[in-house]
Design a protein around this motif. Structure first.
Motif, PDB file in Angstrom:
ATOM      1  N   GLY A   1      78.769  57.513  66.890  1.00 38.63           N
ATOM      2  CA  GLY A   1      78.507  57.116  68.228  1.00 38.63           C
ATOM      3  C   GLY A   1      77.114  56.016  68.374  1.00 38.63           C
ATOM      4  O   GLY A   1      77.159  55.651  69.594  1.00 38.63           O
ATOM      5  N   THR A   2      76.484  55.984  67.516  1.00 39.42           N
ATOM      6  CA  THR A   2      75.300  55.315  67.534  1.00 39.42           C
ATOM      7  C   THR A   2      75.198  54.579  66.297  1.00 39.42           C
ATOM      8  O   THR A   2      76.089  54.638  65.489  1.00 39.42           O
ATOM      9  CB  THR A   2      74.027  56.220  67.606  1.00 39.42           C
ATOM     10  OG1 THR A   2      73.612  56.685  66.253  1.00 39.42           O
ATOM     11  CG2 THR A   2      74.067  57.140  68.802  1.00 39.42           C
ATOM     12  N   VAL A   3      74.001  53.370  66.287  1.00 39.02           N
ATOM     13  CA  VAL A   3      73.975  52.637  65.184  1.00 39.02           C
ATOM     14  C   VAL A   3      73.163  53.430  64.138  1.00 39.02           C
ATOM     15  O   VAL A   3      72.783  52.838  62.869  1.00 39.02           O
ATOM     16  CB  VAL A   3      73.296  51.337  65.320  1.00 39.02           C
ATOM     17  CG1 VAL A   3      74.077  50.624  66.546  1.00 39.02           C
ATOM     18  CG2 VAL A   3      71.931  51.548  65.899  1.00 39.02           C
ATOM     19  N   ILE A   4      72.584  54.771  64.291  1.00 40.78           N
ATOM     20  CA  ILE A   4      71.938  55.483  63.451  1.00 40.78           C
ATOM     21  C   ILE A   4      72.700  55.718  62.026  1.00 40.78           C
ATOM     22  O   ILE A   4      73.507  56.664  62.260  1.00 40.78           O
ATOM     23  CB  ILE A   4      71.215  56.657  64.222  1.00 40.78           C
ATOM     24  CG1 ILE A   4      70.379  56.397  65.336  1.00 40.78           C
ATOM     25  CG2 ILE A   4      70.496  57.628  62.832  1.00 40.78           C
ATOM     26  CD1 ILE A   4      70.062  57.358  66.297  1.00 40.78           C
ATOM     27  N   ASP A   5      72.338  55.123  60.936  1.00 39.31           N
ATOM     28  CA  ASP A   5      73.057  55.240  59.630  1.00 39.31           C
ATOM     29  C   ASP A   5      71.972  54.589  58.971  1.00 39.31           C
ATOM     30  O   ASP A   5      72.234  53.669  58.122  1.00 39.31           O
ATOM     31  CB  ASP A   5      74.310  54.574  59.680  1.00 39.31           C
ATOM     32  CG  ASP A   5      75.118  54.893  58.429  1.00 39.31           C
ATOM     33  OD1 ASP A   5      74.980  56.143  57.869  1.00 39.31           O
ATOM     34  OD2 ASP A   5      75.653  54.065  57.917  1.00 39.31           O
ATOM     35  N   TYR A   6      70.885  55.648  58.726  1.00 39.28           N
ATOM     36  CA  TYR A   6      69.646  54.938  57.838  1.00 39.28           C
ATOM     37  C   TYR A   6      69.101  56.018  56.821  1.00 39.28           C
ATOM     38  O   TYR A   6      69.047  57.314  56.960  1.00 39.28           O
ATOM     39  CB  TYR A   6      68.658  54.731  58.988  1.00 39.28           C
ATOM     40  CG  TYR A   6      68.700  53.802  60.187  1.00 39.28           C
ATOM     41  CD1 TYR A   6      69.162  52.610  59.811  1.00 39.28           C
ATOM     42  CD2 TYR A   6      68.635  54.084  61.338  1.00 39.28           C
ATOM     43  CE1 TYR A   6      69.423  51.699  60.758  1.00 39.28           C
ATOM     44  CE2 TYR A   6      68.821  53.277  62.355  1.00 39.28           C
ATOM     45  CZ  TYR A   6      69.324  51.949  62.008  1.00 39.28           C
ATOM     46  OH  TYR A   6      69.573  50.899  63.126  1.00 39.28           O
ATOM     47  N   PRO A   7      68.222  55.364  55.896  1.00 39.07           N
ATOM     48  CA  PRO A   7      67.567  56.353  54.962  1.00 39.07           C
ATOM     49  C   PRO A   7      66.391  56.975  55.629  1.00 39.07           C
ATOM     50  O   PRO A   7      65.908  56.441  56.921  1.00 39.07           O
ATOM     51  CB  PRO A   7      67.129  55.215  54.039  1.00 39.07           C
ATOM     52  CG  PRO A   7      67.072  54.151  54.850  1.00 39.07           C
ATOM     53  CD  PRO A   7      68.241  53.898  55.798  1.00 39.07           C
ATOM     54  N   ILE A   8      65.953  58.099  55.265  1.00 40.66           N
ATOM     55  CA  ILE A   8      64.656  58.705  55.686  1.00 40.66           C
ATOM     56  C   ILE A   8      63.744  58.651  54.612  1.00 40.66           C
ATOM     57  O   ILE A   8      64.056  59.144  53.430  1.00 40.66           O
ATOM     58  CB  ILE A   8      65.199  60.307  56.288  1.00 40.66           C
ATOM     59  CG1 ILE A   8      66.239  60.315  57.230  1.00 40.66           C
ATOM     60  CG2 ILE A   8      63.777  60.888  56.467  1.00 40.66           C
ATOM     61  CD1 ILE A   8      66.736  61.599  57.851  1.00 40.66           C
ATOM     62  N   CYS A   9      62.525  58.388  55.088  1.00 43.45           N
ATOM     63  CA  CYS A   9      61.331  58.029  54.104  1.00 43.45           C
ATOM     64  C   CYS A   9      60.404  59.158  54.381  1.00 43.45           C
ATOM     65  O   CYS A   9      60.357  59.560  55.472  1.00 43.45           O
ATOM     66  CB  CYS A   9      60.864  56.820  54.221  1.00 43.45           C
ATOM     67  SG  CYS A   9      61.754  55.595  53.483  1.00 43.45           S
ATOM     68  N   GLN A  10      59.581  59.622  53.354  1.00 40.90           N
ATOM     69  CA  GLN A  10      58.362  60.474  53.413  1.00 40.90           C
ATOM     70  C   GLN A  10      57.455  59.576  52.601  1.00 40.90           C
ATOM     71  O   GLN A  10      57.323  59.893  51.200  1.00 40.90           O
ATOM     72  CB  GLN A  10      58.627  61.881  53.203  1.00 40.90           C
ATOM     73  CG  GLN A  10      57.657  62.774  53.247  1.00 40.90           C
ATOM     74  CD  GLN A  10      57.791  64.065  52.788  1.00 40.90           C
ATOM     75  OE1 GLN A  10      57.933  64.676  51.497  1.00 40.90           O
ATOM     76  NE2 GLN A  10      57.708  65.082  53.519  1.00 40.90           N
ATOM     77  N   HIS A  11      56.387  59.482  53.097  1.00 42.26           N
ATOM     78  CA  HIS A  11      55.298  58.926  52.202  1.00 42.26           C
ATOM     79  C   HIS A  11      54.344  59.969  51.918  1.00 42.26           C
ATOM     80  O   HIS A  11      53.915  60.998  52.607  1.00 42.26           O
ATOM     81  CB  HIS A  11      54.348  57.863  53.078  1.00 42.26           C
ATOM     82  CG  HIS A  11      53.395  57.214  52.304  1.00 42.26           C
ATOM     83  ND1 HIS A  11      52.071  57.524  51.956  1.00 42.26           N
ATOM     84  CD2 HIS A  11      53.304  55.857  51.915  1.00 42.26           C
ATOM     85  CE1 HIS A  11      51.506  56.800  51.093  1.00 42.26           C
ATOM     86  NE2 HIS A  11      52.220  55.621  51.078  1.00 42.26           N
ATOM     87  N   PRO A  12      53.918  59.968  50.666  1.00 41.39           N
ATOM     88  CA  PRO A  12      53.329  61.277  49.949  1.00 41.39           C
ATOM     89  C   PRO A  12      51.898  61.496  50.641  1.00 41.39           C
ATOM     90  O   PRO A  12      51.394  62.622  50.431  1.00 41.39           O
ATOM     91  CB  PRO A  12      53.126  60.897  48.513  1.00 41.39           C
ATOM     92  CG  PRO A  12      53.090  59.318  48.412  1.00 41.39           C
ATOM     93  CD  PRO A  12      54.025  58.970  49.592  1.00 41.39           C
ATOM     94  N   THR A  13      51.261  60.317  51.220  1.00 44.29           N
ATOM     95  CA  THR A  13      49.816  60.790  51.691  1.00 44.29           C
ATOM     96  C   THR A  13      49.630  60.091  53.172  1.00 44.29           C
ATOM     97  O   THR A  13      48.667  60.844  53.976  1.00 44.29           O
ATOM     98  CB  THR A  13      48.857  60.128  50.755  1.00 44.29           C
ATOM     99  OG1 THR A  13      49.003  58.660  50.904  1.00 44.29           O
ATOM    100  CG2 THR A  13      48.617  60.785  49.355  1.00 44.29           C
ATOM    101  N   ASP A  14      50.459  59.100  53.443  1.00 45.61           N
ATOM    102  CA  ASP A  14      50.028  58.548  54.935  1.00 45.61           C
ATOM    103  C   ASP A  14      51.296  58.640  55.829  1.00 45.61           C
ATOM    104  O   ASP A  14      52.493  58.087  55.645  1.00 45.61           O
ATOM    105  CB  ASP A  14      49.905  57.135  54.699  1.00 45.61           C
ATOM    106  CG  ASP A  14      49.396  56.091  55.899  1.00 45.61           C
ATOM    107  OD1 ASP A  14      49.542  57.011  57.135  1.00 45.61           O
ATOM    108  OD2 ASP A  14      49.233  55.119  55.811  1.00 45.61           O
ATOM    109  N   ASP A  15      51.009  59.665  56.869  1.00 48.98           N
ATOM    110  CA  ASP A  15      52.264  59.908  57.980  1.00 48.98           C
ATOM    111  C   ASP A  15      52.480  58.599  58.843  1.00 48.98           C
ATOM    112  O   ASP A  15      53.785  58.756  59.173  1.00 48.98           O
ATOM    113  CB  ASP A  15      51.942  61.283  58.629  1.00 48.98           C
ATOM    114  CG  ASP A  15      51.939  62.284  57.819  1.00 48.98           C
ATOM    115  OD1 ASP A  15      52.609  62.491  56.773  1.00 48.98           O
ATOM    116  OD2 ASP A  15      51.484  63.302  58.352  1.00 48.98           O
ATOM    117  N   SER A  16      51.734  57.775  58.745  1.00 43.12           N
ATOM    118  CA  SER A  16      51.951  56.625  59.638  1.00 43.12           C
ATOM    119  C   SER A  16      52.553  55.541  58.880  1.00 43.12           C
ATOM    120  O   SER A  16      52.814  54.389  59.568  1.00 43.12           O
ATOM    121  CB  SER A  16      50.432  56.190  60.347  1.00 43.12           C
ATOM    122  OG  SER A  16      49.630  55.764  59.562  1.00 43.12           O
TER     123      SER A  16
END
Length: 296
Positions: A123-138
């Motif tokens: 129902g939304t355009v949300i169809d995306y990868p999710i990332c996690q940087h190993p050291t920098d949350d921003s």
């Protein structure tokens, strides 16, 4: 007077030039972000479809050939145990009960090893990868899923959350973009009718497909959820669920009562900002209902 006119004319020209430059940048940035996401979507879903076809053939005992040309009769049990992938390798992904393979996270990780999952909100355009940087949350506030600089960023989880999404509450952040991309679509859930008709969030990791049922969409306080609530403490888990009814802007919040969520469940929180209430976050929260098609 002529000098004043010249100054005003020069100022107008400069203003128009700056506006054109900013507009061009925003357009280009939005286009590049869209193209990047589309390319990754093709990789993610086409590989998964190929893998699904391979499993379907294996389940019927289709004869396949090894690299040496020797014929092998692949049984359904072998295909399941080895998680047969379209490239002939094993362990590429896990099948669901329906026989379909999840999004091919391992293929996406060839583009960027920081990609840990894929999120879809119907129902939304949300169809995306999710990332996690190993050291920098921003980092993924200003970088796309392949690491290129982008004002759109990429949905991400912080290092305090597990890549398996098996913590009590996994918080996924995404920008509220003016062009409607990223997590701007979460604001659709401020509409009760829309929420009633769209209750599902799907997250695919390298190993599992997890299905969540949305039970809350609230304009939340500015609490920093992952560090304000300790997932390892029962009292904090209970406090988070309670906060969804108390630490909110009530006229822009909906909490449904058909799901009795407790500290024993696992939940996901999709979080974005609000254009007007800058000191608030709009969050959509779902409770884990299935893993690989099996109820939990």
């Amino acid at each position: 007077m002529n000098n004043v006119r010249k100054f005003l004319l020069s100022l107008l020209v400069i203003t128009l030039a700056v506006s054109a430059g900013v507009g061009s940048y925003l357009y280009t940035d939005s286009r590049n972000s869209s193209e990047e996401m589309n390319e990754l979507s093709v990789v993610a879903h086409s590989n998964a479809e190929n893998d699904s076809a391979t499993v379907a053939k294996a389940s019927t005992g289709t004869v396949t050939k090894t690299s040496s040309g020797t014929a092998n009769n692949v049984s359904a049990e072998t295909a399941t145990n080895n998680n047969v992938a379209g490239n002939g390798t094993t362990g590429a992904a896990t099948t669901t009960q329906s026989g379909k393979l999840p999004v091919d996270i391992q293929a996406l990780q060839k583009a960027n090893p920081d990609i840990v999952a894929w999120v879809t909100v119907p129902g939304t355009v949300i169809d995306y990868p999710i990332c996690q940087h190993p050291t920098d949350d921003s980092y993924y506030l200003k970088h796309g899923p392949e690491g290129m600089k982008s004002s759109h960023g990429c949905p991400f989880i912080e290092v305090c959350d597990s890549k398996t999404f098996q913590d009590y509450n996994t918080v996924v952040y995404g920008h509220n973009m003016n062009d409607g991309s990223m997590f701007a679509g979460l604001h659709k859930f401020e509409n009760k009718k829309f929420l009633d008709e769209h209750r599902e969030i799907t997250v695919t990791t390298a190993d599992h497909v997890m299905t969540y049922k949305i039970f809350a969409a609230v304009m939340y306080s500015d609490k920093y959820i992952p560090y304000y609530f300790d997932d390892t403490k029962k009292a904090d888990r209970t406090a988070f669920i309670k906060s969804l009814s108390t630490d909110i802007v009530k006229k822009r919040s909906i909490v449904l009562s058909d799901e009795k969520v407790t500290d024993a469940n696992k939940v996901i929180t999709l979080s974005t900002c609000d254009k007007k209430l800058r000191d608030k976050r709009f969050i959509v929260v779902g409770v884990l209902k299935q893993i690989d098609g099996a109820d939990v």
